[in-house]
Design a protein around this motif. Structure first.
Motif, PDB file in Angstrom:
ATOM      1  N   MET A 146       0.857  -1.204   0.000  1.00 51.07           N
ATOM      2  CA  MET A 146       0.000   0.000   0.000  1.00 51.07           C
ATOM      3  C   MET A 146       0.890   1.250   0.000  1.00 51.07           C
ATOM      4  SD  MET A 146      -3.541  -0.531   0.697  1.00 51.07           S
ATOM      5  CE  MET A 146      -4.011   0.753   1.806  1.00 51.07           C
ATOM      6  N   ASN A 147       1.962   1.227   0.811  1.00 48.00           N
ATOM      7  CA  ASN A 147       2.877   2.370   0.875  1.00 48.00           C
ATOM      8  C   ASN A 147       3.547   2.610  -0.472  1.00 48.00           C
ATOM      9  OD1 ASN A 147       2.664   3.319   3.493  1.00 48.00           O
ATOM     10  ND2 ASN A 147       4.064   1.772   4.306  1.00 48.00           N
ATOM     11  N   LEU A 148       4.020   1.520  -1.088  1.00 47.11           N
ATOM     12  CA  LEU A 148       4.728   1.661  -2.364  1.00 47.11           C
ATOM     13  C   LEU A 148       3.786   2.182  -3.449  1.00 47.11           C
ATOM     14  CD1 LEU A 148       6.982  -1.552  -2.396  1.00 47.11           C
ATOM     15  CD2 LEU A 148       7.579   0.766  -1.698  1.00 47.11           C
ATOM     16  N   GLN A 178       1.020   3.832  -2.947  1.00 46.53           N
ATOM     17  CA  GLN A 178       0.639   5.205  -2.604  1.00 46.53           C
ATOM     18  C   GLN A 178       1.721   6.192  -3.061  1.00 46.53           C
ATOM     19  OE1 GLN A 178      -2.334   6.227  -1.045  1.00 46.53           O
ATOM     20  NE2 GLN A 178      -1.574   8.209  -1.733  1.00 46.53           N
ATOM     21  N   ASN A 179       2.997   5.845  -2.804  1.00 52.88           N
ATOM     22  CA  ASN A 179       4.104   6.720  -3.225  1.00 52.88           C
ATOM     23  C   ASN A 179       4.098   6.894  -4.740  1.00 52.88           C
ATOM     24  OD1 ASN A 179       5.062   7.192  -0.703  1.00 52.88           O
ATOM     25  ND2 ASN A 179       6.753   5.747  -0.796  1.00 52.88           N
ATOM     26  N   ALA A 180       3.860   5.796  -5.457  1.00 55.71           N
ATOM     27  CA  ALA A 180       3.852   5.858  -6.920  1.00 55.71           C
ATOM     28  C   ALA A 180       2.697   6.743  -7.400  1.00 55.71           C
ATOM     29  CB  ALA A 180       3.736   4.451  -7.489  1.00 55.71           C
ATOM     30  N   THR A 239       9.297  14.712   1.222  1.00 50.29           N
ATOM     31  CA  THR A 239       9.341  15.924   0.410  1.00 50.29           C
ATOM     32  C   THR A 239       7.909  16.411   0.185  1.00 50.29           C
ATOM     33  OG1 THR A 239       9.316  14.546  -1.559  1.00 50.29           O
ATOM     34  CG2 THR A 239      11.468  15.345  -0.826  1.00 50.29           C
ATOM     35  N   LYS A 240       6.987  15.731   0.871  1.00 52.71           N
ATOM     36  CA  LYS A 240       5.570  16.086   0.676  1.00 52.71           C
ATOM     37  C   LYS A 240       5.145  17.165   1.657  1.00 52.71           C
ATOM     38  CE  LYS A 240       5.014  11.575  -1.178  1.00 52.71           C
ATOM     39  NZ  LYS A 240       4.608  10.192  -1.005  1.00 52.71           N
ATOM     40  N   PRO A 241       4.122  17.955   1.298  1.00 53.03           N
ATOM     41  CA  PRO A 241       3.682  19.024   2.212  1.00 53.03           C
ATOM     42  C   PRO A 241       3.139  18.459   3.518  1.00 53.03           C
ATOM     43  CG  PRO A 241       2.218  18.834   0.315  1.00 53.03           C
ATOM     44  CD  PRO A 241       3.355  17.919   0.063  1.00 53.03           C
ATOM     45  N   LEU A 288       7.217   8.377   7.008  1.00 49.03           N
ATOM     46  CA  LEU A 288       7.458   7.102   7.702  1.00 49.03           C
ATOM     47  C   LEU A 288       7.196   5.889   6.816  1.00 49.03           C
ATOM     48  CD1 LEU A 288       6.012   7.771  11.243  1.00 49.03           C
ATOM     49  CD2 LEU A 288       8.356   7.254  10.637  1.00 49.03           C
ATOM     50  N   GLY A 289       6.480   6.127   5.702  1.00 45.52           N
ATOM     51  CA  GLY A 289       6.070   5.004   4.842  1.00 45.52           C
ATOM     52  C   GLY A 289       7.212   4.073   4.483  1.00 45.52           C
ATOM     53  N   LEU A 290       8.260   4.630   3.872  1.00 45.06           N
ATOM     54  CA  LEU A 290       9.360   3.777   3.404  1.00 45.06           C
ATOM     55  C   LEU A 290      10.187   3.216   4.552  1.00 45.06           C
ATOM     56  CD1 LEU A 290      10.715   5.433   0.132  1.00 45.06           C
ATOM     57  CD2 LEU A 290       9.381   3.353   0.397  1.00 45.06           C
TER      58      LEU A 290
HETATM   59 MG   LIG Z   1       4.872   7.192   1.454  1.00 46.63          MG
END
Ligand SMILES: [Mg+2]
Ligand SMILES: Nc1ncnc2c1ncn2[C@@H]1O[C@H](COP(=O)(O)OP(=O)(O)OP(=O)(O)O)[C@@H](O)[C@H]1O
Length: 439
Positions: free
Chosen positions: A337-339, A341-343, A392-394, A401-403
């Motif tokens: 889900m994290n990966l 979501q990042n994509a 790097t997100k607002p 913490l995701g990665l």
């Molecule tokens: Mg993330």
């Protein structure tokens, strides 16, 4: 020469006088030399004293020299400053007079240490100073005279108030940091939960609206059938019944009932499956390792993230079924889900929004490669993206913490997670996990 003096005696007397005068000259010259030497020694002594006084004056630590009875013999400027103006000068006091009753170390303790030939090391004293009680960390040792006899004690102390303050400031800052971290971890959890709920809500919406629509159709059908059966029970003739049958579309209704019920069942089953999935993913049984299909897991993560946030996304899915790995599927689902979501975040503002997911089976492991058409990972941040709280997100969008959590989970599974950029652009995340043992 006078007429009355014997010339021989007179010559002897003159010689004696000359000898006396010579002796006086010599003695005087010796005295002068000694005086010069003394003056030189005096100058050297004064210089040495001035040096020692200078050292003592510039010491920021408190210095107290006392005899073996605790009578103070000398103090430095720092001590005078700390103890302030007093009725009696410090050299008229005893060390014990300077200590508060509450002092953790007494002068008797110092004497006991001296008798045991021990040094005083970092002992806490509480001195009574001009500003009240002052905790001081003290080191000390016996002072010997030129013949090696112990004649006194030298104590050197540093106020620990400042040290304590600095320490408690540090502890408070650490505590605040820990709380902020906990809050961030919590908000990351809430954010993942929010994404999960959005995905699940979207997933449930389809089958539920399906069931709902079919239930409405069935209600309509039941109205028609009831009207027709009422006519049968009232004993309507065949012509009337045939007309009614056509009007109420009884034949179509009967033909459709089965399909409508099947649709409802299918929808209900889908709801049941989603709930079962959710149960499986939310079960936090650390010790329970099981074999699971990575293909099914990544498909579900993809569905839940993209359908809710970016349904128009283009996906290329090239994962063989039965890509079996071992571990905790709930945790790996969180990683996926994290990966994803990042994509999805990376391609949000891109003209081409594509996600390519490829699965490979190795000898001992299974691999998932997730590529997006985002801007890729800038070289200056590539070494930091797995750090906790690096984002790097607002604010409000990412906690960073995701990665780091994903990395830890994958490591705990004995696998690996790495990031790279594709030669044609976009980020490529590679997840490797130990493959399930073939039976
Ligand atoms: Mg993330
Ligand atoms: N697919 C990607 N493309 C480009 N940059 C990425 C990609 N994945 C991660 N990054 C970079 O790595 C950073 C850290 O990612 P990570 O998942 O740890 O935190 P986040 O996504 O910022 O926040 P969170 O996951 O806690 O919501 C991101 O902020 C982003 O800069």
């Amino acid at each position: 020469m006078s007429a009355g003096r014997d010339p021989v005696i007179a010559a002897e007397a003159d010689g004696a006088w000359i000898a006396v005068i010579q002796k006086m000259d010599e003695t005087y010259a010796e005295l002068v030399t000694q005086q010069v030497a003394l003056e030189e020694k005096n100058a050297a002594l004064e210089e040495a004293q001035a040096f020692i006084a200078g050292v003592m004056a510039s010491m920021t630590d408190v210095l107290i020299a006392c005899d073996l009875n605790g009578r103070i013999e000398q103090v430095n400027l720092a001590a005078e400053r700390i103890f302030g103006p007093r009725q009696r000068s410090l050299t008229e006091c005893r060390v014990a007079d300077l200590l508060a009753d509450s002092s953790p170390t007494s002068f008797a303790d110092v004497l006991a240490a001296v008798e045991r030939r021990q040094r005083i090391t970092d002992r806490e004293f509480t001195f009574l100073t001009a500003d009240g009680e002052l905790p001081v960390s003290v080191n000390g040792a016996v002072r010997f005279d030129s013949r090696g006899r112990s004649v006194g004690i030298v104590l050197v102390g540093r106020p620990i108030g400042e040290l304590r303050q600095a320490y408690s400031d540090l502890a408070a800052a650490h505590e605040r940091l820990k709380q902020a971290q906990q809050q961030l971890v919590h908000s990351e959890k809430m954010a993942s939960l929010g994404r999960l709920v959005a995905g699940v809500a979207h997933e449930l919406n389809n089958p539920i609206s399906f069931v709902y629509g079919n239930a409405h159709t069935l209600k309509r059908y039941s109205g028609r059938l009831t009207a027709y059966l009422d006519a049968v029970h009232r004993g309507a003739d065949d012509t009337r019944l045939a007309k009614l049958r056509a009007e109420l579309k009884i034949d179509t209704t009967l033909a459709n009932i089965e399909g409508t019920l099947d649709g409802m069942l299918e929808g209900a089953e889908r709801v049941r499956d989603i709930v079962a999935d959710l149960r499986r993913f939310s079960a936090d049984r650390r010790e329970a390792r099981e074999t699971f299909d990575l293909a099914a897991l990544v498909r579900s993560a993809l569905d839940w993230v993209t359908k809710a946030q970016m349904p128009e996304i283009e996906t290329r899915f090239d994962v063989p079924e039965g890509l079996h790995a071992v571990g905790h599927p709930g945790h790996i689902h969180q990683v996926l889900m994290n990966l994803v979501q990042n994509a999805v975040d990376a391609i949000e503002c891109q003209p081409t929004r594509r996600l390519e997911i490829e699965g490979r089976r190795g000898e001992d492991d299974v691999m998932l490669i997730i590529r997006d058409t985002g801007p890729g990972i800038a070289p200056e941040i590539s070494s930091r993206i797995f750090d906790p709280f690096f984002t790097t997100k607002p604010v409000g969008k990412g906690t960073g913490l995701g990665l780091s959590i994903s990395y830890r989970i994958v490591q705990e599974h004995g696998g690996a997670l790495s990031a790279a950029n594709h030669p044609q652009g976009g980020a490529v995340m590679t997840l490797t996990l130990p493959a399930a043992q073939k039976d």
